[in-house]
Write a protein that holds these residues in place. Structure first.
Motif, PDB file in Angstrom:
ATOM      1  N   GLN A 165       0.816  -1.229   0.006  1.00  0.00           N
ATOM      2  CA  GLN A 165       0.014  -0.110  -0.441  1.00  0.00           C
ATOM      3  C   GLN A 165       0.681   1.784   0.251  1.00  0.00           C
ATOM      4  OE1 GLN A 165      -3.358  -0.391  -0.322  1.00  0.00           O
ATOM      5  NE2 GLN A 165      -3.522  -2.867   0.311  1.00  0.00           N
ATOM      6  N   VAL A 166       1.553   1.065   0.795  1.00  0.00           N
ATOM      7  CA  VAL A 166       2.749   2.740   0.678  1.00  0.00           C
ATOM      8  C   VAL A 166       3.342   2.607  -0.673  1.00  0.00           C
ATOM      9  CG1 VAL A 166       5.185   3.528   1.745  1.00  0.00           C
ATOM     10  CG2 VAL A 166       3.558   1.703   3.372  1.00  0.00           C
ATOM     11  N   ASN A 167       3.982   1.410  -1.511  1.00  0.00           N
ATOM     12  CA  ASN A 167       4.229   1.226  -2.362  1.00  0.00           C
ATOM     13  C   ASN A 167       3.338   2.517  -3.359  1.00  0.00           C
ATOM     14  OD1 ASN A 167       5.679  -0.344  -5.505  1.00  0.00           O
ATOM     15  ND2 ASN A 167       7.146   0.624  -3.554  1.00  0.00           N
ATOM     16  N   ALA A 168       1.919   1.611  -3.430  1.00  0.00           N
ATOM     17  CA  ALA A 168       1.269   2.665  -4.661  1.00  0.00           C
ATOM     18  C   ALA A 168       0.653   4.430  -4.362  1.00  0.00           C
ATOM     19  CB  ALA A 168      -0.435   1.716  -4.374  1.00  0.00           C
ATOM     20  N   ILE A 169       0.967   4.164  -2.963  1.00  0.00           N
ATOM     21  CA  ILE A 169       1.184   5.570  -2.209  1.00  0.00           C
ATOM     22  C   ILE A 169       2.042   6.486  -2.840  1.00  0.00           C
ATOM     23  CG2 ILE A 169       1.052   7.770  -0.607  1.00  0.00           C
ATOM     24  CD1 ILE A 169      -0.391   5.593   0.850  1.00  0.00           C
ATOM     25  N   LEU A 182      11.119   8.430  -0.815  1.00  0.00           N
ATOM     26  CA  LEU A 182      12.268   8.962   0.323  1.00  0.00           C
ATOM     27  C   LEU A 182      10.925   9.687   1.600  1.00  0.00           C
ATOM     28  CD1 LEU A 182      13.528   7.604   2.785  1.00  0.00           C
ATOM     29  CD2 LEU A 182      15.185   9.475   2.387  1.00  0.00           C
ATOM     30  N   TRP A 183      10.657  11.089   1.194  1.00  0.00           N
ATOM     31  CA  TRP A 183       9.893  12.282   1.970  1.00  0.00           C
ATOM     32  C   TRP A 183       8.613  11.947   1.610  1.00  0.00           C
ATOM     33  CZ3 TRP A 183      12.864  14.958   4.402  1.00  0.00           C
ATOM     34  CH2 TRP A 183      13.812  15.310   4.361  1.00  0.00           C
ATOM     35  N   THR A 184       7.928  11.481   0.539  1.00  0.00           N
ATOM     36  CA  THR A 184       6.555  10.941   1.090  1.00  0.00           C
ATOM     37  C   THR A 184       6.648   9.461   1.879  1.00  0.00           C
ATOM     38  OG1 THR A 184       6.133  10.660  -1.615  1.00  0.00           O
ATOM     39  CG2 THR A 184       5.047   9.522  -0.580  1.00  0.00           C
ATOM     40  N   GLY A 185       7.509   8.562   1.869  1.00  0.00           N
ATOM     41  CA  GLY A 185       7.538   7.540   2.726  1.00  0.00           C
ATOM     42  C   GLY A 185       7.479   7.953   4.329  1.00  0.00           C
ATOM     43  N   LEU A 186       8.474   8.612   5.256  1.00  0.00           N
ATOM     44  CA  LEU A 186       8.276   9.454   6.164  1.00  0.00           C
ATOM     45  C   LEU A 186       6.939   9.959   6.234  1.00  0.00           C
ATOM     46  CD1 LEU A 186      12.040  11.092   5.729  1.00  0.00           C
ATOM     47  CD2 LEU A 186      11.562   9.335   7.212  1.00  0.00           C
ATOM     48  N   VAL A 187       7.047  11.024   5.622  1.00  0.00           N
ATOM     49  CA  VAL A 187       4.924  11.379   5.873  1.00  0.00           C
ATOM     50  C   VAL A 187       4.027  10.485   6.618  1.00  0.00           C
ATOM     51  CG1 VAL A 187       2.917  12.624   5.069  1.00  0.00           C
ATOM     52  CG2 VAL A 187       5.420  13.314   4.630  1.00  0.00           C
ATOM     53  N   VAL A 188       4.092   9.430   5.662  1.00  0.00           N
ATOM     54  CA  VAL A 188       3.040   7.917   5.915  1.00  0.00           C
ATOM     55  C   VAL A 188       3.420   7.315   6.920  1.00  0.00           C
ATOM     56  CG1 VAL A 188       2.166   5.950   4.994  1.00  0.00           C
ATOM     57  CG2 VAL A 188       2.749   7.860   2.902  1.00  0.00           C
ATOM     58  N   LEU A 397       8.028   1.158  11.489  1.00  0.00           N
ATOM     59  CA  LEU A 397       9.218   0.797  10.348  1.00  0.00           C
ATOM     60  C   LEU A 397       9.507   0.779   8.999  1.00  0.00           C
ATOM     61  CD1 LEU A 397      11.512   0.977  14.007  1.00  0.00           C
ATOM     62  CD2 LEU A 397      11.047   2.708  12.412  1.00  0.00           C
ATOM     63  N   VAL A 398       8.323  -0.662   9.465  1.00  0.00           N
ATOM     64  CA  VAL A 398       8.709  -1.448   7.492  1.00  0.00           C
ATOM     65  C   VAL A 398       8.083  -0.313   6.270  1.00  0.00           C
ATOM     66  CG1 VAL A 398       7.637  -3.265   6.821  1.00  0.00           C
ATOM     67  CG2 VAL A 398       8.430  -4.018   8.513  1.00  0.00           C
ATOM     68  N   ILE A 399       7.046   0.913   6.985  1.00  0.00           N
ATOM     69  CA  ILE A 399       6.511   1.422   5.515  1.00  0.00           C
ATOM     70  C   ILE A 399       7.796   2.596   4.594  1.00  0.00           C
ATOM     71  CG2 ILE A 399       5.843   3.480   5.866  1.00  0.00           C
ATOM     72  CD1 ILE A 399       3.756   3.308   8.255  1.00  0.00           C
ATOM     73  N   LEU A 400       9.263   2.510   6.528  1.00  0.00           N
ATOM     74  CA  LEU A 400       9.924   2.656   4.944  1.00  0.00           C
ATOM     75  C   LEU A 400      10.962   2.284   3.389  1.00  0.00           C
ATOM     76  CD1 LEU A 400      12.194   4.905   7.257  1.00  0.00           C
ATOM     77  CD2 LEU A 400      10.743   6.238   5.305  1.00  0.00           C
ATOM     78  N   PRO A 401      10.828   1.073   3.565  1.00  0.00           N
ATOM     79  CA  PRO A 401      11.050  -0.333   2.695  1.00  0.00           C
ATOM     80  C   PRO A 401       9.537   0.266   2.076  1.00  0.00           C
ATOM     81  CG  PRO A 401      11.750  -1.334   5.156  1.00  0.00           C
ATOM     82  CD  PRO A 401      11.376   0.391   5.198  1.00  0.00           C
ATOM     83  N   GLY A 402       9.318  -0.188   2.089  1.00  0.00           N
ATOM     84  CA  GLY A 402       8.334  -0.385   0.854  1.00  0.00           C
ATOM     85  C   GLY A 402       7.865   0.705   0.373  1.00  0.00           C
ATOM     86  N   ALA A 403       8.221   2.072   1.281  1.00  0.00           N
ATOM     87  CA  ALA A 403       8.620   3.203   0.086  1.00  0.00           C
ATOM     88  C   ALA A 403       9.408   3.228  -1.337  1.00  0.00           C
ATOM     89  CB  ALA A 403       8.412   4.925   0.806  1.00  0.00           C
TER      90      ALA A 403
END
Length: 448
Positions: A165-169, A182-188, A397-403
């Protein structure tokens, strides 16, 4: 890579005939033994979802919040990208089989949600814990199957519910606004952390606000497109129904599809859009404040109608009336997935790409926070309450790798885990079908 090859083969085999037959057949069987309960009591279910909460009922969140949390998990990227992909590969007939599967899947959603409430219990922190792992163990006594489901649930949570889902965002934001992943991932990460750390009550409150807003926004935008092409609606509906039984001939770059392919993609995408049969979303139903397992199951089943019959249908009709099936990019590649949806909206609405991008962001974000709770309860079942905050931190924390990473392997592992979850869940639902019928009869007597 060899591992990706084998995962692709396993994923293809699992999501083929036998599993889809199990999903479709279970919905049909439950519809028959419940005498079409999902149709006869649909109006009552919607009224119950917004009815005043009973003060004596046990649970963590309201009926409505539980339903919205379940919908948050279901209305993900599949409602846009998944539908477009199904149409691009299986033709418009895939939409018809999505409808049929969703209508039968309402019975499955009802049954598994009823069982989740029936066999739930309160943990040491005073919160409800319920779901397939509970009714598999407490209803049938199959502890090993329950552990298997919980393990698969945790795996699917980090994949399907989080990284994918993060990757889709990230892709949606990057396509429209060209922002660094990376910036998008940090915001999410920040916005997810603010909600997830608060647990189910925080997730339920946010879902109750965001889900109706995002669904309304997307449906209105879709209706604008459909309204602008209103004269194409009869032909679109005719194509959807006819190609479901005859296949679809080649159009432009679209190479055509068979009935079997439309059927397979329609069923599988319907399952991903409403999660009937996966069992995982029943964890939200188990958190609801209710004194009636059947009533909460009935409320939860409306989610299948909303997510597939309304939201996904809007996407399907937009794709059909704008005639993007078979269209190509400037480079000559056939439109598929997000690119197809963006093109469809842009043909009618100035800035249509923003509609798709905002839709993807909201759909994906609410899925992330809902699945955080699903995974938390599976993790709690395996390791106990003391590990919950550890799980929440890892999940965030796993959100960042997903991004920032290529998620081909993650996609495959998550899809395999989803498929494997279906098997113990539906075996348990079928094994406990007499309990479902008994609880249903109790509710029917109460409503007379």
């Amino acid at each position: 890579m060899l591992i990706i090859h084998w995962l692709e083969l396993l994923n293809s085999w699992l999501w083929s005939g036998p599993l889809l037959l199990l999903l479709f057949g279970t919905g049909l069987y439950l519809t028959i033994i419940l005498k079409g309960f999902q149709f006869r009591y649909l109006g009552y279910a919607f009224r119950a979802a917004i009815a005043k909460q009973q003060t004596q009922a046990k649970g963590d969140i309201s009926h409505f919040e539980a339903l919205m949390t379940s919908l948050a998990g279901a209305i993900g990227t599949g409602s846009i990208v998944g539908v477009a992909t199904a149409v691009a590969v299986g033709g418009l007939g895939a939409i018809f089989w999505m409808w049929v599967t969703a209508l039968l899947g309402m019975a499955t959603k009802y049954a598994e949600s009823l069982l989740a409430v029936k066999y739930r219990h309160m943990d040491a922190r005073g919160e409800m814990i319920g779901g397939p792992m509970q009714y598999i163990e407490n209803g049938l006594g199959w502890k090993k199957f329950a552990i298997l489901f919980a393990v698969l649930g945790v795996i699917a949570t980090f994949g399907t519910g989080n990284m994918v889902q993060v990757n889709a965002i990230v892709e949606g934001v990057g396509h429209v606004w060209n922002i660094n992943p990376l910036w998008t991932g940090l915001v999410v990460l920040v916005f997810t952390g603010l909600v997830v750390i608060g647990g189910i009550r925080s997730i339920g409150h946010v879902a109750a606000v965001l889900v109706p807003l995002m669904a309304t926004f997307y449906i209105i935008a879709a209706l604008i497109v459909i309204g602008a092409h209103i004269e194409h609606i009869p032909a679109a509906l005719q194509h959807i129904v006819s190609s479901a039984f005859t296949g679809q001939a080649a159009i432009g770059a679209f190479t055509g599809s068979t009935v079997v392919l439309a059927l397979q993609l329609g069923i599988s995408n319907s399952i991903f859009s409403n999660e009937s049969g996966l069992g995982i979303s029943t964890i939200a139903a188990a958190a609801a404040k209710t004194d009636s397992p059947a009533r909460q199951g009935m409320i939860t089943m409306t989610g299948a109608l909303i997510s597939t019959m309304i939201v996904c249908t809007m996407t399907g009709l937009v794709l059909s009336v704008t005639e993007v099936l078979g269209a190509t990019t400037l480079e000559g590649q056939m439109l598929n997935g997000a690119s197809m949806a963006i093109t469809a909206f842009k043909k009618t609405i100035t800035g249509g790409e923003y509609v798709v991008a905002i839709g993807l962001i909201l759909f994906a974000y609410t899925t992330i926070i809902a699945w955080a709770y699903y995974g938390e309860k599976c993790f709690e079942y395996l390791f106990g309450e003391k590990w919950i905050y550890f799980y929440r931190i890892i999940y965030i924390l796993v959100i960042l790798p997903g991004a920032i990473l290529d998620l081909e392997t993650v996609w495959l592992v998550a899809n395999v885990a989803n498929a494997l979850m279906v098997i113990p869940n539906l075996i348990a639902v079928l094994g406990l079908s007499k309990v479902v019928v008994s609880e249903t009869n109790k509710l029917i007597e109460e409503t007379k």
